[in-house]
Design a protein around this motif. Structure first.
Motif, mmCIF file in Angstrom:
data_model
loop_
_atom_site.group_PDB
_atom_site.id
_atom_site.type_symbol
_atom_site.label_atom_id
_atom_site.label_comp_id
_atom_site.label_asym_id
_atom_site.label_seq_id
_atom_site.Cartn_x
_atom_site.Cartn_y
_atom_site.Cartn_z
ATOM 1 N N GLY A 23 12.504 -22.058 1.700
ATOM 2 C CA GLY A 23 13.150 -22.900 2.695
ATOM 3 C C GLY A 23 14.482 -23.510 2.318
ATOM 4 N N TYR A 24 15.103 -23.039 1.254
ATOM 5 C CA TYR A 24 16.342 -23.668 0.809
ATOM 6 C C TYR A 24 17.487 -23.485 1.797
ATOM 7 C CZ TYR A 24 14.173 -24.452 -3.757
ATOM 8 O OH TYR A 24 13.353 -24.870 -4.776
ATOM 9 N N LEU A 56 7.374 -23.838 1.063
ATOM 10 C CA LEU A 56 8.212 -23.809 2.259
ATOM 11 C C LEU A 56 7.923 -25.030 3.143
ATOM 12 C CD1 LEU A 56 10.164 -22.451 4.258
ATOM 13 C CD2 LEU A 56 8.257 -21.011 5.036
ATOM 14 N N THR A 57 6.647 -25.298 3.360
ATOM 15 C CA THR A 57 6.275 -26.460 4.173
ATOM 16 C C THR A 57 6.734 -27.757 3.514
ATOM 17 O OG1 THR A 57 4.346 -25.265 5.018
ATOM 18 C CG2 THR A 57 4.335 -27.661 5.239
ATOM 19 N N LYS A 58 6.554 -27.849 2.207
ATOM 20 C CA LYS A 58 6.954 -29.047 1.475
ATOM 21 C C LYS A 58 8.463 -29.277 1.561
ATOM 22 C CE LYS A 58 6.614 -31.146 -3.122
ATOM 23 N NZ LYS A 58 6.133 -30.951 -4.529
ATOM 24 N N THR A 59 9.247 -28.195 1.488
ATOM 25 C CA THR A 59 10.700 -28.310 1.559
ATOM 26 C C THR A 59 11.147 -28.889 2.891
ATOM 27 O OG1 THR A 59 10.986 -26.408 0.071
ATOM 28 C CG2 THR A 59 12.879 -27.012 1.436
ATOM 29 N N VAL A 71 9.285 -27.513 13.140
ATOM 30 C CA VAL A 71 9.280 -26.219 12.467
ATOM 31 C C VAL A 71 8.015 -25.447 12.834
ATOM 32 C CG1 VAL A 71 8.234 -27.211 10.386
ATOM 33 C CG2 VAL A 71 9.449 -25.015 10.245
ATOM 34 N N LYS A 72 8.208 -24.147 13.029
ATOM 35 C CA LYS A 72 7.076 -23.256 13.271
ATOM 36 C C LYS A 72 7.143 -22.133 12.238
ATOM 37 C CE LYS A 72 4.700 -20.590 16.854
ATOM 38 N NZ LYS A 72 4.682 -20.187 18.284
ATOM 39 N N LEU A 73 6.090 -21.994 11.486
ATOM 40 C CA LEU A 73 6.015 -20.982 10.438
ATOM 41 C C LEU A 73 5.351 -19.717 10.967
ATOM 42 C CD1 LEU A 73 6.227 -19.955 7.534
ATOM 43 C CD2 LEU A 73 4.109 -21.192 7.012
ATOM 44 N N TYR A 74 6.058 -18.604 10.838
ATOM 45 C CA TYR A 74 5.518 -17.300 11.228
ATOM 46 C C TYR A 74 5.156 -16.537 9.953
ATOM 47 C CZ TYR A 74 7.362 -17.908 15.982
ATOM 48 O OH TYR A 74 7.630 -18.358 17.251
ATOM 49 N N PRO A 75 3.867 -16.298 9.696
ATOM 50 C CA PRO A 75 3.479 -15.604 8.466
ATOM 51 C C PRO A 75 3.526 -14.079 8.582
ATOM 52 C CG PRO A 75 1.521 -16.332 9.630
ATOM 53 C CD PRO A 75 2.689 -16.822 10.436
ATOM 54 N N GLN A 76 3.946 -13.559 9.732
ATOM 55 C CA GLN A 76 3.906 -12.111 9.938
ATOM 56 C C GLN A 76 5.230 -11.434 9.565
ATOM 57 O OE1 GLN A 76 3.579 -14.497 12.445
ATOM 58 N NE2 GLN A 76 3.897 -13.511 14.442
#
Length: 457
Positions: A23-24, A56-59, A71-76
């Protein structure tokens, strides 16, 4: 990278980070958000590696207290997700039109029959590497006047394999800025990427204007310089390949000299081909040293200071190839040739390294072999006139030619397509270089460059 974005006149911003890692890049964008007058930011972060999700979530979570940020995280897999949506798949997960995209895409070849290649073709993208696929898909997901900033290898700027990608990029967006890292060791230094790296700033739907070219040796930016260039200096309107040329601050060639480089190899009546001898395919016919039944086999290692040092008994490579019915079709007739190494080492001073092959190399044989890691200048697979061959070798070892080559190629490989695309001075100038080389003066880099400059004035 984040600092390149400009205000988009939108209050709610949809941001894409494809291949988000930890997430930088998204964090850098959020740190610059105040400059863009954004009231709300909605980030879609694609990251397929589950081991990175926690970091990534922590950042990103800390920004939710200081910004109106979601934020929405897409793991695909981003390629499949984006291709499904763009192709109109009814079962695809909907994606918005993004106002900004910031990318550090993965770098890996895409095989021609892989699922990724099939998915990309559904949306009209034809490309050979994951990084260009990520950029192409992100570009197609942008809203009108949406902006994309990506860091990537420079290999897409030239060569036939990336032609469809270059055309898509130029049709869909305007190039606003290119930043070039001139050292391959500093950026992507752990990824074994043997080419220069760049930051690319694009804007979709913008009319193309001047392009800002900035350069630095590495990612410290301690020697940053930049200059604006007309677009036709970057992509020639008459070039069907759409090669992207990148002038740099180190290239101080006056216009009066560059205007003299206006001839193609076809204009000069010269051809260039990749050496036809693929050694592993003809292994039974290779010989360590020549004998009465062989002909010379020239490898890149035989090029030394513009000449051919053959044979080399201590080399692990063969110095000769048997002359017989199985090999003759891969051989050239005895004569004068100019040859260029197809690969340079990572930090070699020049990309183009040329040597002169003389008939005396062939001894009593009427044929000679050129290994596949060489490019060979010839006329209908026959030798060149001696003065032309000598002059071409001198020209190709000049700094002016090397600077021209670096404008559109950041790769360590010198392809036949590159050599055909380049422009050369007249046959008269090349011939004068050839005559000069016969005078016996030492062929130092300074002497070569001074002589060529004198002839071009």
């Amino acid at each position: 990278m984040a600092g390149l974005f400009t205000p988009n006149l939108t209050e709610t911003c949809h941001l894409l980070d494809a291949g988000a890692g930890v997430g930088y890049l998204s964090a850098a964008f959020l740190n610059h958000a105040h400059r863009l007058d954004l009231n709300r930011i909605e980030l879609d972060a694609f990251e397929i590696d589950p081991s990175l999700h926690s970091q990534l979530t922590k950042t990103l979570v800390s920004y939710q207290t200081s910004l109106n940020f979601k934020v929405k995280l897409y793991p695909q897999d981003f390629i499949h997700a984006a291709s499904d949506w763009l192709s109109g798949n009814l079962f695809a997960q909907p994606l918005p039109r993004y106002h900004y995209a910031i990318l550090n895409p993965p770098y890996q070849k895409i095989h021609s029959h892989s699922p990724h290649r099939k998915a990309l073709r559904q949306v009209g993208i034809e490309t050979v590497n994951l990084y260009s696929a990520f950029i192409a898909l992100s570009l197609l997901l942008l809203a009108d006047r949406g902006q994309l900033v990506a860091i990537a290898p420079r290999s897409f700027c030239n060569g036939p394999y990336y032609r469809p990608f270059r055309k898509l990029l130029l049709e869909q967006a305007a190039i606003r800025q290119i930043h070039l890292f001139e050292s391959r060791r500093q950026v992507f230094k752990n990824d074994n990427v043997l080419q220069e790296n760049m930051i690319l700033h694009l804007e979709r739907g913008l009319q193309q204007g001047d392009v800002t070219i900035s350069t630095s040796t590495d990612n410290t930016f301690h020697d940053l310089s930049q200059q604006d260039y007309p677009f036709h200096h970057i992509v020639s309107p008459s070039d069907p390949e759409c090669f992207i040329h990148i002038p740099t601050s180190q290239e101080s060639r006056p216009n009066s000299l560059s205007s003299k480089f206006r001839y193609s190899l076809a204009d000069l009546g010269i051809q260039v081909s990749t050496g036809p001898v693929v050694d592993f395919r003809l292994k039974p016919h290779l010989r360590q040293m020549p004998d009465s039944e062989t002909v010379p086999l020239i490898y890149p290692l035989h090029i030394q200071d513009g000449q051919i040092n053959w044979p080399q008994p201590q080399s692990k490579k063969a110095n000769a190839i048997a002359l017989n019915i199985d090999t003759q079709k891969w051989l050239y007739s005895k004569g004068f040739y100019c040859v260029v190494r197809r690969f340079s080492s990572k930090e070699e001073k020049r990309r183009i390294i040329a040597g002169l092959v003389k008939p005396s190399c062939c001894q009593d044989s009427q044929f000679i072999g050129f290994e596949n890691h060489l490019n060979v200048f010839h006329i209908n697979k026959q030798g060149l006139p001696p003065v032309l061959a000598r002059g071409l070798m001198i020209l190709l070892n000049s700094t002016l030619i090397d600077q021209q080559f670096r404008q559109f190629s950041g790769h360590t490989q010198v392809n036949v397509t590159d050599l055909k695309q380049m422009r050369y001075p007249s046959l008269e100038v090349i011939g004068d270089l050839g005559h000069w080389s016969e005078e016996g003066d030492p062929l130092t880099q300074e002497a070569i460059d001074n002589k060529l400059t004198t002839l071009l004035q």
